[in-house]
Design an enzyme around this catalytic site. Structure first.
Site, mmCIF file in Angstrom:
data_model
loop_
_atom_site.group_PDB
_atom_site.id
_atom_site.type_symbol
_atom_site.label_atom_id
_atom_site.label_comp_id
_atom_site.label_asym_id
_atom_site.label_seq_id
_atom_site.Cartn_x
_atom_site.Cartn_y
_atom_site.Cartn_z
ATOM 1 C CB SER A 152 -0.959 -0.051 1.194
ATOM 2 O OG SER A 152 -1.974 0.911 1.087
ATOM 3 C CD GLU A 179 -6.020 -3.327 -4.301
ATOM 4 O OE1 GLU A 179 -5.643 -2.355 -3.622
ATOM 5 O OE2 GLU A 179 -5.410 -4.405 -4.343
ATOM 6 C CG HIS A 196 -5.598 -2.305 -0.077
ATOM 7 N ND1 HIS A 196 -4.898 -1.743 -1.115
ATOM 8 C CD2 HIS A 196 -5.019 -1.826 1.064
ATOM 9 C CE1 HIS A 196 -3.946 -0.956 -0.634
ATOM 10 N NE2 HIS A 196 -4.000 -1.002 0.686
#
Length: 304
Positions: free
Chosen positions: A144, A238, A268
């Site tokens: 991320s 996502e 995610h």
């Protein structure tokens, strides 16, 4: 792969409560830690240390290769998360690849806004090289925001004249803080975790009134020439799907070896759900194999 597992995970993620009023950063950190922390695997020893002046969690799998090193940068929108919350994911990747890992507790926003996280990533990377770590024996990974930070760290290292590592693995990278990807809107219903508004709030805290298209904040807009081989893994469900797809395209245009790995029906950083989602285990195996192939160690520990 199990459709039943994917459906159960999606349903579980959608049960996470949403506060009626925006929580403070500390409340977000506490809630994330309570909900998402996974400890390091049992056969991965942990030790507190310092790297680049920042607290760091060292993770050493049993029988780890003597020469390979993994630098890991955790996710959390630059606002939440820590090496402790990500000890399971970083440790599991390290275990499968047979590598000693260093997971850095870089400074978080809003207390430490951009470019503090990049400065800390670069300092950690620089210290590994200064400690006589051959860059050919060094790899990186992140998830991320930590995946975006991994690329930003290497861009900063390139500008500082430092050599690049052997390879990089990126889980669901956040690389466009301008939120310009079409999936920010098109995947809004499919994503069980984030909305565009969530990401905008993190960007507000990290960059504030600064330039969100700055290449070290949004590496999607950087010249990526000279970076090492990249493996980009992302879930199809996502809002950051297009960040991963566009990053892979940008890397290819800049003549970088890049592999894009999209998981149908997955959320995610789905790799976090190893041992309970078949697709997560398979993805971590592919990531570990990618790293060991570029290190030349070719060691892959089996899933339990």
């Amino acid at each position: 792969m199990s459709r039943q597992q994917r459906d159960a995970l999606d349903a579980m993620l959608r049960t996470a409560p949403r506060a009626e009023t925006p929580p403070t950063p500390q409340e977000q950190r506490d809630g994330f830690a309570a909900a998402m922390t996974r400890p390091a695997p049992q056969d991965v020893a942990t030790r507190r240390t310092l790297l680049g002046g920042r607290p760091t969690l060292e993770l050493e799998p049993a029988g780890a290769s003597g020469r390979g090193r993994l630098l890991y940068l955790h996710g959390g929108g630059y606002v939440i998360g820590s090496p402790d919350t990500h000890a399971g994911l970083a440790g599991e990747l390290a275990r499968r690849a047979g590598l000693r890992a260093m997971s850095v507790d870089y400074r978080l926003a809003p207390e430490h806004a951009f470019p503090a996280a990049v400065d800390d990533g670069l300092a950690a990377y620089r210290e590994l090289l200064a400690a006589d770590t051959d860059p050919r024996n060094l790899v990186m990974a992140g998830d991320s925001a930590g995946a975006g930070l991994s690329i930003a760290t290497l861009l900063a290292a390139r500008e500082a004249g430092l050599p690049q590592p052997a390879a990089v693995v990126l889980f669901s990278p956040w690389v466009d803080l301008t939120l310009g990807g079409a999936s920010i809107h098109s995947k809004d219903d499919a994503d069980p975790i984030f909305t565009g508004a969530d990401l905008r709030a993190y960007a507000d805290l990290y960059v504030g009134a600064g330039d969100r298209a700055h290449p070290l904040a949004s590496p999607l807009f950087a010249d990526l020439a000279g970076l090492p081989p990249l493996l980009v893994q992302v879930g199809a469900n996502e809002v950051l799907l297009d960040d991963a797809v566009r990053l892979a395209g940008r890397a290819a245009a800049d003549d970088i070896e890049v592999t894009l790995d999209v998981g149908p029906g997955l959320p995610h950083v789905f790799q976090h759900h190893y041992d309970r989602l078949d697709e997560a285990d398979a993805a971590l195996d592919r990531a570990a194999r990618f790293l060991t192939t570029h290190l030349g160690t070719e060691r892959l520990a089996p899933a339990r």
